[in-house]
Design a protein around this motif. Sequence first.
Motif, PDB file in Angstrom:
ATOM      1  N   VAL A  81      41.556  42.320  47.061  1.00 20.62           N
ATOM      2  CA  VAL A  81      40.737  42.633  48.235  1.00 20.62           C
ATOM      3  C   VAL A  81      39.297  42.178  48.024  1.00 20.62           C
ATOM      4  O   VAL A  81      38.655  41.641  48.927  1.00 20.62           O
ATOM      5  CB  VAL A  81      40.791  44.145  48.537  1.00 20.62           C
ATOM      6  CG1 VAL A  81      39.817  44.506  49.659  1.00 20.62           C
ATOM      7  CG2 VAL A  81      42.199  44.555  48.929  1.00 20.62           C
ATOM      8  N   HIS A  82      38.790  42.383  46.815  1.00 21.37           N
ATOM      9  CA  HIS A  82      37.420  41.953  46.514  1.00 21.37           C
ATOM     10  C   HIS A  82      37.285  40.434  46.657  1.00 21.37           C
ATOM     11  O   HIS A  82      36.316  39.938  47.251  1.00 21.37           O
ATOM     12  CB  HIS A  82      37.047  42.375  45.097  1.00 21.37           C
ATOM     13  CG  HIS A  82      35.693  41.888  44.660  1.00 21.37           C
ATOM     14  ND1 HIS A  82      34.516  42.433  45.127  1.00 21.37           N
ATOM     15  CD2 HIS A  82      35.330  40.894  43.819  1.00 21.37           C
ATOM     16  CE1 HIS A  82      33.492  41.802  44.590  1.00 21.37           C
ATOM     17  NE2 HIS A  82      33.961  40.865  43.795  1.00 21.37           N
ATOM     18  N   ASP A  83      38.270  39.685  46.129  1.00 19.33           N
ATOM     19  CA  ASP A  83      38.219  38.222  46.212  1.00 19.33           C
ATOM     20  C   ASP A  83      38.268  37.752  47.665  1.00 19.33           C
ATOM     21  O   ASP A  83      37.575  36.800  48.045  1.00 19.33           O
ATOM     22  CB  ASP A  83      39.383  37.615  45.427  1.00 19.33           C
ATOM     23  CG  ASP A  83      39.227  37.806  43.921  1.00 19.33           C
ATOM     24  OD1 ASP A  83      38.100  38.076  43.488  1.00 19.33           O
ATOM     25  OD2 ASP A  83      40.242  37.693  43.208  1.00 19.33           O
ATOM     26  N   LEU A  84      39.086  38.416  48.484  1.00 15.80           N
ATOM     27  CA  LEU A  84      39.149  38.058  49.905  1.00 15.80           C
ATOM     28  C   LEU A  84      37.799  38.286  50.577  1.00 15.80           C
ATOM     29  O   LEU A  84      37.330  37.453  51.369  1.00 15.80           O
ATOM     30  CB  LEU A  84      40.230  38.890  50.604  1.00 15.80           C
ATOM     31  CG  LEU A  84      41.686  38.591  50.226  1.00 15.80           C
ATOM     32  CD1 LEU A  84      42.620  39.598  50.899  1.00 15.80           C
ATOM     33  CD2 LEU A  84      42.073  37.173  50.612  1.00 15.80           C
ATOM     34  N   GLY A  88      35.076  35.637  52.621  1.00 14.10           N
ATOM     35  CA  GLY A  88      34.945  35.806  54.059  1.00 14.10           C
ATOM     36  C   GLY A  88      36.269  35.895  54.784  1.00 14.10           C
ATOM     37  O   GLY A  88      36.360  35.596  55.978  1.00 14.10           O
ATOM     38  N   ILE A  89      37.308  36.307  54.057  1.00 11.61           N
ATOM     39  CA  ILE A  89      38.648  36.423  54.638  1.00 11.61           C
ATOM     40  C   ILE A  89      38.942  37.881  54.968  1.00 11.61           C
ATOM     41  O   ILE A  89      38.686  38.776  54.160  1.00 11.61           O
ATOM     42  CB  ILE A  89      39.711  35.883  53.662  1.00 11.61           C
ATOM     43  CG1 ILE A  89      39.458  34.396  53.395  1.00 11.61           C
ATOM     44  CG2 ILE A  89      41.124  36.104  54.202  1.00 11.61           C
ATOM     45  CD1 ILE A  89      40.298  33.829  52.271  1.00 11.61           C
ATOM     46  N   GLY A  90      39.475  38.126  56.141  1.00 12.75           N
ATOM     47  CA  GLY A  90      39.783  39.483  56.567  1.00 12.75           C
ATOM     48  C   GLY A  90      41.148  39.933  56.083  1.00 12.75           C
ATOM     49  O   GLY A  90      41.977  39.134  55.652  1.00 12.75           O
ATOM     50  N   VAL A 111      36.168  50.704  55.194  1.00 10.26           N
ATOM     51  CA  VAL A 111      37.211  50.887  54.187  1.00 10.26           C
ATOM     52  C   VAL A 111      37.279  49.668  53.273  1.00 10.26           C
ATOM     53  O   VAL A 111      37.405  49.777  52.053  1.00 10.26           O
ATOM     54  CB  VAL A 111      38.584  51.123  54.854  1.00 10.26           C
ATOM     55  CG1 VAL A 111      39.692  51.211  53.807  1.00 10.26           C
ATOM     56  CG2 VAL A 111      38.558  52.396  55.682  1.00 10.26           C
ATOM     57  N   PHE A 112      37.188  48.502  53.867  1.00  7.24           N
ATOM     58  CA  PHE A 112      37.215  47.254  53.103  1.00  7.24           C
ATOM     59  C   PHE A 112      36.047  47.216  52.119  1.00  7.24           C
ATOM     60  O   PHE A 112      36.191  46.800  50.970  1.00  7.24           O
ATOM     61  CB  PHE A 112      37.136  46.089  54.082  1.00  7.24           C
ATOM     62  CG  PHE A 112      37.694  44.801  53.548  1.00  7.24           C
ATOM     63  CD1 PHE A 112      39.007  44.719  53.124  1.00  7.24           C
ATOM     64  CD2 PHE A 112      36.907  43.671  53.506  1.00  7.24           C
ATOM     65  CE1 PHE A 112      39.532  43.519  52.658  1.00  7.24           C
ATOM     66  CE2 PHE A 112      37.418  42.470  53.052  1.00  7.24           C
ATOM     67  CZ  PHE A 112      38.731  42.398  52.622  1.00  7.24           C
ATOM     68  N   GLY A 113      34.866  47.664  52.584  1.00  6.29           N
ATOM     69  CA  GLY A 113      33.691  47.696  51.722  1.00  6.29           C
ATOM     70  C   GLY A 113      33.865  48.627  50.542  1.00  6.29           C
ATOM     71  O   GLY A 113      33.375  48.364  49.437  1.00  6.29           O
ATOM     72  N   ILE A 114      34.563  49.733  50.764  1.00  2.00           N
ATOM     73  CA  ILE A 114      34.814  50.674  49.673  1.00  2.00           C
ATOM     74  C   ILE A 114      35.705  50.026  48.620  1.00  2.00           C
ATOM     75  O   ILE A 114      35.508  50.213  47.417  1.00  2.00           O
ATOM     76  CB  ILE A 114      35.445  51.972  50.215  1.00  2.00           C
ATOM     77  CG1 ILE A 114      34.402  52.729  51.064  1.00  2.00           C
ATOM     78  CG2 ILE A 114      35.947  52.858  49.075  1.00  2.00           C
ATOM     79  CD1 ILE A 114      34.961  53.945  51.772  1.00  2.00           C
ATOM     80  N   ALA A 117      33.573  47.858  46.580  1.00  2.00           N
ATOM     81  CA  ALA A 117      32.775  48.671  45.668  1.00  2.00           C
ATOM     82  C   ALA A 117      33.608  49.138  44.486  1.00  2.00           C
ATOM     83  O   ALA A 117      33.139  49.198  43.352  1.00  2.00           O
ATOM     84  CB  ALA A 117      32.194  49.882  46.414  1.00  2.00           C
ATOM     85  N   LEU A 118      34.863  49.463  44.744  1.00  2.00           N
ATOM     86  CA  LEU A 118      35.755  49.887  43.666  1.00  2.00           C
ATOM     87  C   LEU A 118      35.951  48.765  42.650  1.00  2.00           C
ATOM     88  O   LEU A 118      35.969  49.000  41.446  1.00  2.00           O
ATOM     89  CB  LEU A 118      37.113  50.317  44.238  1.00  2.00           C
ATOM     90  CG  LEU A 118      37.168  51.709  44.871  1.00  2.00           C
ATOM     91  CD1 LEU A 118      38.487  51.866  45.628  1.00  2.00           C
ATOM     92  CD2 LEU A 118      37.033  52.795  43.819  1.00  2.00           C
ATOM     93  N   ALA A 119      36.103  47.548  43.141  1.00  2.00           N
ATOM     94  CA  ALA A 119      36.274  46.408  42.242  1.00  2.00           C
ATOM     95  C   ALA A 119      35.031  46.219  41.380  1.00  2.00           C
ATOM     96  O   ALA A 119      35.114  45.974  40.175  1.00  2.00           O
ATOM     97  CB  ALA A 119      36.555  45.142  43.045  1.00  2.00           C
TER      98      ALA A 119
END
Length: 204
Positions: A81-84, A88-90, A111-114, A117-119
């Motif tokens: 998810v972090h790499d996506l 700039g990929i959804g 949610v994506f931002g979290i 942040a986790l990564a």
Amino acid sequence: MLIGYMRVSKADGSQSTDLQRDALLSAGVEEQNLYEDQASGRKDDRPQLAACIKGMRSGDTLLVWKLDRLGRDLRHLVNTVHDLTERGIGLKVLTGEGAAIDTTTASGKLVFGIFAALAEFERELISERTKAGLASARARGHKGGRPYKMTPAKVRLAMAAMGHKETKVGVLCEELGITRQTLYRHVSPTGELRPDGTKLLKSH
């Protein structure tokens, strides 16, 4: 462009992607943009997922039926998810526990931002844990070693966690490796940014 990814756990044909395929097609993915792997949840080798992600461009959106179709474990999922995000990929999850993830909506972007942040936080933990002297000192209950430090990733995680009433501050501080004083200097009890937190995020 919408790209769909499917996975079944067995390569012997005993499982079918029909349900996943129908859901992805209904969501607008075209047949030629579907990728499929037959691999167990923990198997590293997923050639179609690798090809799928490699061929995507900024502005594309990856759709999966459920979140567990994408990641083989939490670490792999978070890093993917972090790499996506970096490219700039959804990502859009159609059903299941991860259905809140949809970067075409404001709440989905949060949610994506979290996940991002986790990564970032995971990489910080790995870096810190390689410092054997500090780890040894902590294991013995000593207070020596590197000072407690707040980072942008920790601020974002603290904001998300403090917004939930069930969050235990002591446990959160232990997980983040900071003191209560450090936490409250950056984030309020309700998850709002405080001046130190705002300054830290703006400086990175």
